[in-house]
Design an enzyme around this catalytic site. Structure first.
Site, PDB file in Angstrom:
ATOM      1  N   CYS A  44       0.839  -1.197   0.000  1.00 59.20           N
ATOM      2  CA  CYS A  44       0.000   0.000   0.000  1.00 59.20           C
ATOM      3  C   CYS A  44       0.875   1.248   0.000  1.00 59.20           C
ATOM      4  O   CYS A  44       1.379   1.655   1.058  1.00 59.20           O
ATOM      5  CB  CYS A  44      -0.927   0.001   1.222  1.00 59.20           C
ATOM      6  SG  CYS A  44      -1.972   1.473   1.311  1.00 59.20           S
TER       7      CYS A  44
ATOM      8  N   CYS B 241      -0.406   4.103   2.396  1.00 66.38           N
ATOM      9  CA  CYS B 241      -0.194   3.886   3.825  1.00 66.38           C
ATOM     10  C   CYS B 241       1.267   4.037   4.209  1.00 66.38           C
ATOM     11  O   CYS B 241       1.607   4.725   5.177  1.00 66.38           O
ATOM     12  CB  CYS B 241      -0.670   2.481   4.221  1.00 66.38           C
ATOM     13  SG  CYS B 241      -2.411   2.153   3.889  1.00 66.38           S
ATOM     14  N   ASP B 242       2.127   3.351   3.471  1.00 65.50           N
ATOM     15  CA  ASP B 242       3.507   3.193   3.914  1.00 65.50           C
ATOM     16  C   ASP B 242       4.500   4.121   3.228  1.00 65.50           C
ATOM     17  O   ASP B 242       5.642   4.251   3.686  1.00 65.50           O
ATOM     18  CB  ASP B 242       3.947   1.739   3.696  1.00 65.50           C
ATOM     19  CG  ASP B 242       3.055   0.764   4.458  1.00 65.50           C
ATOM     20  OD1 ASP B 242       2.536   1.151   5.515  1.00 65.50           O
ATOM     21  OD2 ASP B 242       2.871  -0.375   3.983  1.00 65.50           O
TER      22      ASP B 242
END
Length: 530
Positions: A345, A348-349
């Site tokens: 992701c 997200c990361d």
């Protein structure tokens, strides 16, 4: 700090406070500390029941505690600024600490209060992570409503040294009593299940008393939601059994091709889908995983779905909408370094890799979009594509090639993710034209190579699957098993898109309706509904 619109919104929310709350800041002389001071002063100015002070002595600087004035155990701590996706989490913390009741099932709240033990949680999030708010809000709920639970919610970008020291390379990341506890999206029920060893047995006991459905939808994504709404509107008792409501849509950031809606985000669309389903008498059975399908022995008979928690659900008609998940590379090092540099992701990361070198594996739309997003954050992106050319839309390719910090390598087969035992240090790929192997030094690898249908549990059921694991359906969404229908990304329908899944789900619902009205119930079912 907040701006006029957010101030007005927050002032409206704070009108729901029932008890005074205190904001206790632990600040330094840095820029983030000054921003935190401004934020707390702005919040306290919006309601007489909110006070702010700056004499905290927490280990995280800057940070602030939100606590009930009459009960300091009813509290939660934010380290860094909970803005962006986390602004809602901040609002809920203020309301819950101030005595406003949470909108969660009474059963879940009782389970939180009944947890026996001392639990000190630390959780790392990023402001661009759409999966993090669920975890932040779950831990906030638990920390405020159980005096033996504490939670410190840490914005990774504000504490880079700590993130590096703990080697946090994927969010949401949760630590319990100083040790790694879990990664990924969770809600309060998921966390309780990990803490309570009898959770599965309790869930199975709760489901044991359910009557058979006329229609059971397995899977809670767009296809499943549409199917259930269509069958319930036809007057048939309908249940949805899902591992998580919303499915993969919940992990999707920007959605710009949902016709009539120029832009939305996955979590928002999931919330709207669930609200729509809750308008009807649909039995939503969340956080359950299907393990086995036992087809009916005769037309009109009961299909049985056995769950991993030991319970079973039965229905005259089944609609399978179990969706798909990210495909893995399947190379050495991928599993070993998952959440230690291997990620799926970018939203997200990605912020955890600011200024670093990363690779994106996959040259389709998902891969190129990920590379574009990351190019705005990281130091350098290497996009690696197996084919001889990128497969993404031309407009995306043009955008990608406009970045000076992006390299594109085609005809490249990734053969290994390498690391030092604790984190990713690079990858190896083979040039498919020359056969030569090449090493690339990296800090992270983002895998974006398509989807795998969630159908492994169906392999022994007699249901026809393709060699890729997709459920074979006809133009009416029917499978080879009478009374069993399927829709969405787990099927042979091409073009895995949200809007297509919804249409296919509606079709499956109508086909299930047609099957039920044309098929006499078997004797055993007639007795159940007598």
């Amino acid at each position: 700090m907040l701006g006029a619109a957010l101030e007005q919104q927050l002032e409206t929310y704070l009108a729901n406070l029932r008890e005074p709350i205190e904001l206790i800041g632990t600040l330094g002389d840095d820029e983030n500390s000054q921003k935190t001071r401004v934020l707390l002063e702005e919040i306290s100015s919006l309601h007489s029941m909110v006070s702010a002070s700056f004499d905290g002595d927490a280990k995280h600087v800057p940070s602030f505690e939100v606590r009930r004035a009459s009960d300091h155990n009813a509290s939660v701590r934010f380290a860094g600024l909970p803005m962006g996706h986390e602004f809602t989490s901040l609002v809920l913390a203020l309301l819950w600490a101030g005595g406003h009741p949470p909108k969660v099932e009474a059963e879940v709240l009782e389970q939180v209060k009944d947890l026996d033990g001392d639990f000190d949680f630390e959780m790392y999030f990023s402001l661009s992570c759409q999966n993090c708010p669920d975890v932040v809000q779950a831990l906030t709920l638990m920390s405020i409503f159980n005096p033996r639970i504490t939670a410190t919610l840490i914005e990774g970008g504000a504490f880079k040294d700590e993130v590096e020291q703990r080697q946090v390379m994927a969010v949401p990341a949760v630590y319990l009593n100083g040790a790694p506890f879990a990664n990924g999206r969770m809600d309060a029920r998921d966390i309780i299940a990990k803490l309570d060893t009898n959770a599965d047995a309790k869930a199975a006991e709760k489901l044991a008393g359910k009557k058979p459905f006329e229609v059971l939808v397995v899977g809670g994504g767009p296809a499943g939601n549409a199917a259930a709404i269509y069958t319930i509107r036809k007057g048939f008792s309908t249940g949805i059994a899902a591992e998580r409501f919303g499915g993969q849509v919940a992990d999707t950031m920007g959605i710009e091709n949902f016709i009539s809606v120029p832009y939305t985000e996955g979590p928002k669309l999931v919330a709207q889908m669930q609200a729509h389903a809750e308008e009807y008498d649909i039995d939503l059975i969340d956080r359950v995983e299907a393990q086995e399908l036992i087809p009916a022995r005769e037309a009109g008979g009961m299909h049985e779905v056995r769950l991993t928690n030991g319970a079973s659900l039965k229905a005259r008609a089944l609609i399978l909408t179990t969706g798909a998940r990210w495909r893995q590379l399947g190379v050495p090092g991928e599993d070993e370094y998952r959440n230690k540099g291997v990620a799926y992701c970018p939203h997200c990361d990605g912020p955890l890799y600011k200024g670093k070198r990363v690779a994106v594996i996959g040259g389709g739309n998902s891969g190129v979009e990920a590379a574009i997003d990351l190019a705005n954050i990281v130091g350098h992106v290497t996009l690696i594509e197996f084919d001889s050319q990128l497969r993404a839309d031309q407009v995306l390719q043009d955008k990608l090639r406009s970045f000076a910090n992006v390299d594109v390598i085609t005809s490249a087969q990734t053969t290994e993710v390498t690391g030092d035992g604790s984190k990713v240090t690079g990858l190896t790929y083979k040039n498919r034209t020359t056969g030569e192997n090449h090493d690339v030094a990296l800090d992270g690898v983002f895998v974006q190579i398509g989807l795998v249908p969630n159908t492994e549990w169906l392999k022994q059921s007699g249901l026809e699957l393709t060699r890729f694991g997709e459920i074979v359906i006809d133009d009416k969404a029917a499978t080879n098993l009478p009374g069993v229908f399927a829709a969405g990304d787990c099927t042979t329908v091409p073009y895995k898109q949200i809007i297509i899944a919804m249409g296919e789900g509606a079709k499956a619902g109508l086909s299930a309706f047609d099957y039920l009205i044309r098929t006499e119930p078997a004797d055993e079912i007639a007795q159940v509904y007598a």
